[in-house]
Design an enzyme around this catalytic site. Structure first.
Site, short mmCIF file in Angstrom:
data_model
loop_
_atom_site.label_atom_id
_atom_site.label_comp_id
_atom_site.label_asym_id
_atom_site.label_seq_id
_atom_site.Cartn_x
_atom_site.Cartn_y
_atom_site.Cartn_z
N THR A 128 10.19 24.58 10.75
CA THR A 128 9.81 24.80 12.40
C THR A 128 9.15 24.24 13.35
OG1 THR A 128 8.95 26.62 14.37
CG2 THR A 128 8.57 26.79 11.48
N ASP A 129 9.09 23.79 15.08
CA ASP A 129 7.04 22.97 15.11
C ASP A 129 6.25 23.67 14.75
OD1 ASP A 129 7.60 25.26 16.84
OD2 ASP A 129 8.35 24.24 18.91
N GLU A 130 7.14 24.95 14.20
CA GLU A 130 4.79 26.04 14.15
C GLU A 130 4.31 25.48 12.90
OE1 GLU A 130 4.32 28.92 14.25
OE2 GLU A 130 6.68 30.53 16.34
N TYR A 154 3.77 33.55 9.36
CA TYR A 154 4.55 33.00 9.23
C TYR A 154 4.69 31.42 9.92
CZ TYR A 154 9.12 30.90 12.01
OH TYR A 154 10.05 29.56 12.30
N LYS A 158 6.54 28.89 6.02
CA LYS A 158 7.54 28.02 6.40
C LYS A 158 7.01 26.85 5.53
CE LYS A 158 10.71 28.32 8.26
NZ LYS A 158 12.09 28.42 7.93
N PRO A 209 4.94 42.82 28.82
CA PRO A 209 3.56 42.46 27.97
C PRO A 209 3.09 40.24 27.79
CG PRO A 209 4.98 43.00 26.82
CD PRO A 209 5.69 43.52 27.95
N1 LIG Z 1 14.21 31.07 16.67
C1 LIG Z 1 13.94 30.29 16.41
O1 LIG Z 1 13.04 30.23 17.64
C2 LIG Z 1 13.38 29.34 15.72
C3 LIG Z 1 12.51 28.18 15.99
C4 LIG Z 1 12.28 27.11 15.40
C5 LIG Z 1 12.88 27.39 13.37
N2 LIG Z 1 13.65 28.99 13.37
C6 LIG Z 1 14.41 28.96 11.66
O2 LIG Z 1 15.27 29.49 12.04
C7 LIG Z 1 16.16 30.36 10.74
C8 LIG Z 1 16.82 31.29 11.68
O3 LIG Z 1 15.71 32.01 12.12
P1 LIG Z 1 16.53 33.45 13.40
O4 LIG Z 1 15.72 32.65 14.25
O5 LIG Z 1 18.05 33.05 13.46
O6 LIG Z 1 15.69 34.49 12.56
P2 LIG Z 1 16.20 35.97 12.64
O7 LIG Z 1 15.36 36.48 11.94
O8 LIG Z 1 17.06 35.96 14.10
O9 LIG Z 1 17.89 35.42 11.27
C9 LIG Z 1 17.21 35.73 10.06
C10 LIG Z 1 18.29 35.98 9.08
O10 LIG Z 1 18.23 36.04 7.50
C11 LIG Z 1 18.25 37.40 7.24
N3 LIG Z 1 16.65 37.67 5.50
C12 LIG Z 1 15.60 37.59 6.20
N4 LIG Z 1 15.28 37.34 4.42
C13 LIG Z 1 16.39 37.06 4.42
C14 LIG Z 1 16.50 36.72 1.87
N5 LIG Z 1 15.49 37.18 2.31
N6 LIG Z 1 17.90 36.28 1.61
C15 LIG Z 1 19.05 36.35 2.37
N7 LIG Z 1 18.87 36.73 3.84
C16 LIG Z 1 17.75 36.80 4.34
C17 LIG Z 1 18.12 38.24 7.76
O11 LIG Z 1 18.17 39.60 7.48
C18 LIG Z 1 18.74 37.44 8.79
O12 LIG Z 1 19.95 37.63 9.46
C19 LIG Z 1 14.96 30.64 10.52
O13 LIG Z 1 14.36 29.69 9.21
C20 LIG Z 1 13.37 30.42 11.31
O14 LIG Z 1 12.27 29.92 10.69
C21 LIG Z 1 13.62 29.41 14.31
#
Ligand SMILES: NC(=O)c1ccc[n+]([C@@H]2O[C@H](COP(=O)([O-])OP(=O)(O)OC[C@H]3O[C@@H](n4cnc5c(N)ncnc54)[C@H](O)[C@@H]3O)[C@@H](O)[C@H]2O)c1
Length: 353
Positions: A128-130, A154, A158, A209
Site C-alpha cells: 500500500t501507499d500507506e 495497519y 504492511k 461522518p
Molecule cells: N483497498 C485498498 O484501497 C487497498 C490499497 C492498497 C493496498 N491494499 C492491499 O490490497 C490487499 C487487498 O485489500 P482489500 O481491500 O481487497 O481487502 P479486503 O479486506 O476486502 O480483503 C481481504 C481478504 O483477505 C482474506 N484474509 C484475511 N486474513 C486472511 C488470512 N489470514 N488467510 C487467508 N485469507 C485472509 C479475507 O477473508 C478477505 O477476503 C491487502 O493486502 C491490502 O493491504 C488495499
C-alpha cells in the site's frame, strides 16, 4: 495455474473475476473468509471449473505447502490481509497476526516448496501507499524508493510484510515483485471503507461522518484499473522491483464525499434526504490520521505501459450505480446475512470446491 490469496475480498475478487473472464488458465483462491471475505463477491465465477476455492489461513503453512505441491502454480498474487486502518487502531493484534506472521508463514511455505516450483515462478506482493506515511501537502508525489514511515498499525504491519518479502528476495532469491497501491474503490468493497460506507449511510439517510476537517488527501483508483496494473506486473514486472500504482486523482475526503452526495441527489431524485450534503458531519479526528498520500506511478507507465482508464467522477458514478443495483449484496453485508449466503450456496466449511 496461479494462486491468489485473499480472493474473496474486494480487490482479490476483482482480480479473480477479471482472470476467469479474460485468461484461460486455472486459479486457486486461498481465503480464510474473515469478516471481509465474502463468497458472494465470487458468484459470477462460482460455477467455473477454472476457479478452485480453498478456505484456509495463509498462516497455516502445512495447508499452503500442500496446495502448492498439488497445483504447482507459476505465480502467487498475495492480497490476503487485514485491511482496514480504523480496525487496526482499535484491535491491532489481527493485523500483526495475518499481515506479518501470515505473510511470513506464506513465504516459508513457498521457500519449502521452491525446488518443485515451475521455473518461471513469481510472487507478487500487494502493498500500500500507506507504508510511506504522510506527505506534506505540497510535496511531490513519491517514487518507489521513498523511505518507509508507517503511521498506524495497519501501515506498520504492511511495511513489515514488505520488508520480509524484500529480505526473502535477497536472502533466498525469492522471485518476487512488490506493488504499492493507492486507495481503491469500486463494486464489492466492504462498507467500512470511506466510499461504500458513505453510500450505505447516504442511502439510509444517516449522517456521513468525516474525520476532523476532512482535508486529508488520498489518490483514488478504480479497482478495475488497479487489477489491470497488477496483472501487468505479474506478466512483466521485473523481479526484485517495486511498482507504484496510482491514479493521479488526488482529492480530499470532503471532496469525495461531496461528489458522492451530488451523485446521490442526481441518481435518486426522489430521495427524502436531498440534498445529501446536509448529512455530512465532522467527527473527532482519527488518532494517527495521515494527512496525505501521493504516489508517483511513472515507473509502471514507462516499463509496463499501464495507464488508469476510469476517471474519478465516472468511477464514482459507476460505483454508486452498482450499489444501487445490488442492494441485496449491501443489505446482506450490513445485516451479517452474507454468512448465511455462504452456507446456503456452498454448504460447507473447510471444504474445497
Ligand atoms: N483497498 C485498498 O484501497 C487497498 C490499497 C492498497 C493496498 N491494499 C492491499 O490490497 C490487499 C487487498 O485489500 P482489500 O481491500 O481487497 O481487502 P479486503 O479486506 O476486502 O480483503 C481481504 C481478504 O483477505 C482474506 N484474509 C484475511 N486474513 C486472511 C488470512 N489470514 N488467510 C487467508 N485469507 C485472509 C479475507 O477473508 C478477505 O477476503 C491487502 O493486502 C491490502 O493491504 C488495499
Amino acid at each position: 495455474m496461479i494462486v491468489v490469496t485473499g480472493g474473496a475480498g474486494f480487490i482479490g475478487s476483482e482480480f479473480v473475476r477479471q482472470w476467469i473472464a479474460e485468461e484461460s488458465s486455472q486459479l486457486v483462491n486461498i481465503d480464510k473468509l474473515t469478516y471481509s471475505g465474502n463468497l458472494e463477491n465470487l458468484a459470477a465465477v462460482g460455477g467455473n471449473s477454472r476457479h478452485h476455492f480453498v478456505q484456509a489461513d495463509i498462516g497455516d503453512q502445512a495447508v499452503i505447502e500442500q496446495v502448492l505441491h498439488e497445483h504447482k502454480p507459476r505465480a502467487i498474487i498475495h492480497f490476503a490481509a487485514e485491511s482496514h486502518v480504523d480496525r487496526s487502531i482499535h484491535a491491532p493484534a489481527d493485523f500483526i497476526q495475518t499481515n506479518i506472521d501470515g505473510t511470513f508463514r506464506l513465504l516459508e511455505a513457498v521457500r519449502a516448496w521452491r525446488a518443485a516450483a515451475p521455473k518461471e515462478f513469481k510472487f507478487v506482493h500487494i502493498s500500500t501507499d500507506e507504508v510511506f506515511g504522510s506527505l506534506p501537502l505540497k510535496a511531490a508525489a513519491i517514487s518507489e524508493s521513498a523511505a518507509y514511515a508507517p503511521g498506524n498499525p495497519y501501515a506498520a504491519s504492511k511495511a513489515a510484510a514488505d520488508h520480509l518479502v524484500r529480505a526473502y528476495i535477497r536472502t533466498y532469491d525469492l522471485p518476487a515483485v512488490i506493488v504499492h497501491c493507492c486507495n481503491n474503490y469500486g463494486p464489492f468493497q466492504f462498507p467500512e471503507k470511506l466510499i461504500p460506507l458513505m453510500i450505505a449511510r447516504g442511502l439510509a439517510g444517516e449522517s456521513l461522518p468525516i474525520y476532523g476537517d476532512g482535508l486529508h488527501e488520498r489518490d483514488w483508483l478504480h479497482v478495475s484499473d488497479a487489477v489491470r496494473a497488477i496483472r501487468l506486473v505479474l506478466a512483466g514486472g521485473r523481479i526484485g522491483e517495486s511498482y507504484n500504482i496510482a491514479a493521479g486523482q488526488a482529492c480530499s475526503n470532503l471532496q469525495v464525499v461531496g461528489m458522492l452526495c451530488d451523485l446521490l441527489d442526481e441518481l435518486r431524485p426522489q430521495s427524502p434526504f436531498k440534498p445529501h450534503r446536509q448529512l455530512i458531519k465532522h467527527v473527532a479526528e482519527r488518532p494517527g490520521h495521515d494527512r496525505r498520500y501521493a504516489l508517483n506511478a511513472d515507473k509502471i507507465a514507462r516499463e509496463l505501459g499501464w495507464q488508469p482508464q476510469v476517471s474519478l467522477l465516472d468511477g464514482l458514478r459507476q460505483t454508486l450505480e452498482w450499489y444501487l443495483g445490488n442492494k441485496a449484496w449491501l443489505e446482506n453485508v450490513v445485516s451479517g446475512r452474507y454468512r448465511q449466503w455462504i452456507a446456503d450456496n456452498y454448504g460447507w466449511r473447510n471444504k474445497r470446491s
